[in-house]
Design an enzyme around this catalytic site. Sequence first.
Site, short mmCIF file in Angstrom:
data_model
loop_
_atom_site.label_atom_id
_atom_site.label_comp_id
_atom_site.label_asym_id
_atom_site.label_seq_id
_atom_site.Cartn_x
_atom_site.Cartn_y
_atom_site.Cartn_z
N ILE A 213 -15.37 -15.04 -19.37
CA ILE A 213 -15.27 -16.21 -18.19
C ILE A 213 -14.57 -17.42 -19.10
O ILE A 213 -14.78 -17.41 -20.44
CB ILE A 213 -16.40 -16.46 -17.58
CG1 ILE A 213 -17.66 -16.72 -18.76
CG2 ILE A 213 -16.83 -15.26 -17.06
CD1 ILE A 213 -19.04 -17.14 -18.20
N ASP A 214 -14.08 -18.38 -18.18
CA ASP A 214 -13.42 -19.53 -18.85
C ASP A 214 -14.52 -20.16 -19.65
O ASP A 214 -15.65 -20.50 -19.44
CB ASP A 214 -13.04 -20.33 -17.68
CG ASP A 214 -11.69 -19.71 -16.79
OD1 ASP A 214 -11.40 -18.76 -17.47
OD2 ASP A 214 -11.45 -20.28 -15.80
N GLN A 215 -13.96 -21.13 -20.48
CA GLN A 215 -14.76 -21.85 -21.33
C GLN A 215 -15.74 -22.85 -20.62
O GLN A 215 -16.77 -23.04 -21.04
CB GLN A 215 -13.75 -22.73 -22.30
CG GLN A 215 -14.83 -23.67 -23.16
CD GLN A 215 -13.73 -24.32 -24.35
OE1 GLN A 215 -12.50 -24.38 -24.14
NE2 GLN A 215 -14.48 -25.41 -24.97
N ARG B 104 -10.98 -19.99 -8.73
CA ARG B 104 -10.55 -21.37 -8.63
C ARG B 104 -9.35 -21.39 -7.70
O ARG B 104 -9.28 -22.51 -6.83
CB ARG B 104 -10.12 -21.83 -10.08
CG ARG B 104 -11.40 -21.74 -10.82
CD ARG B 104 -11.13 -21.98 -12.28
NE ARG B 104 -10.49 -23.38 -12.47
CZ ARG B 104 -10.10 -23.52 -13.78
NH1 ARG B 104 -10.16 -23.00 -14.97
NH2 ARG B 104 -9.45 -24.74 -13.88
#
Length: 302
Positions: free
Chosen positions: A119-121, A224
């Site tokens: 998953i994104d930072q 997103r």
Amino acid sequence: MPFVRKRMFAPKKQKAFLYLIQELGYTQKEAQRLIAKGRLFVNGEPMTRTAGEIEGEFEFIYFEPITRGLEPTYEEEEFVVFDKPSGVLIHPQNRYTPYSLIDELKYQYGRDANITHRIDQETSGLVLCAKNKQSERDIKMMFEQRDMKKKYLAFVHGDFKKELTVVEPLLRAEDESAIVRMVVKVDTKGKASKTFFRPLEYFEKLNMTLVECVPYTGRQHQIRVHLFHVKHPIVGDPIYGQSEENIVKFLERELSAEQRIKNSGAQRLLLHASELAFDLYGDSYIIKSKVDFLKTCLLHVM
């Protein structure tokens, strides 16, 4: 610092990869890969020949995991689940990255433990990790075959009035310029992508909505981009819904916290991986995050 440069000594002439296997417990594949990456130094110079030999003193750079005391949210014999905080990387970006989730995992469960998805930072929430090589293969296959069901929570701009399924292809830009190297967009040339959205609670004074998100495909930045596409960008998103100038500033780390809050509504991306549901080794699991994400959102925007 997870990457350590250590002085070592080989008492007799031998293949470098054999020394690493015998002394540090690497497999042959791991040892030769690290040598090829230039992690072993003789007289200050990197040795990159995988069949190269060593004798006497040399230096070796290797990953030594550290802990910040992050406890797993769920654990079984073959796997473990962490509730990753926003801001923590899944893997180090380079050898100078001070800490990432792989540190915590390998510190607690050993070298064979590995993370099975990303998953994104800035996205917080559940990350499923394997404790050994076999469970790593099995769990990654589960993701490839789309047998893993995931749910996210997002705090978005505007009044998200009703349930909605977005089916729009996503394309990652191939241009190497700063502005687009991280940007994904809806494009007919992209890969098929599908996300279901369900509004949970609207906050009129903020003009923001808490939304449940169910991705049926696993494209980069899918939630997103799909939310931005339907004109409900995620609060705190520094890319989707922002001007080109501010995107460049963010990517080049020149955007101040104050500017980001003014532009996007929060200092972090308000997206959270809240639930994982899957079958593994004859058992069914539904694992839910223990984080009060709504409380987190309200702290960031009020």
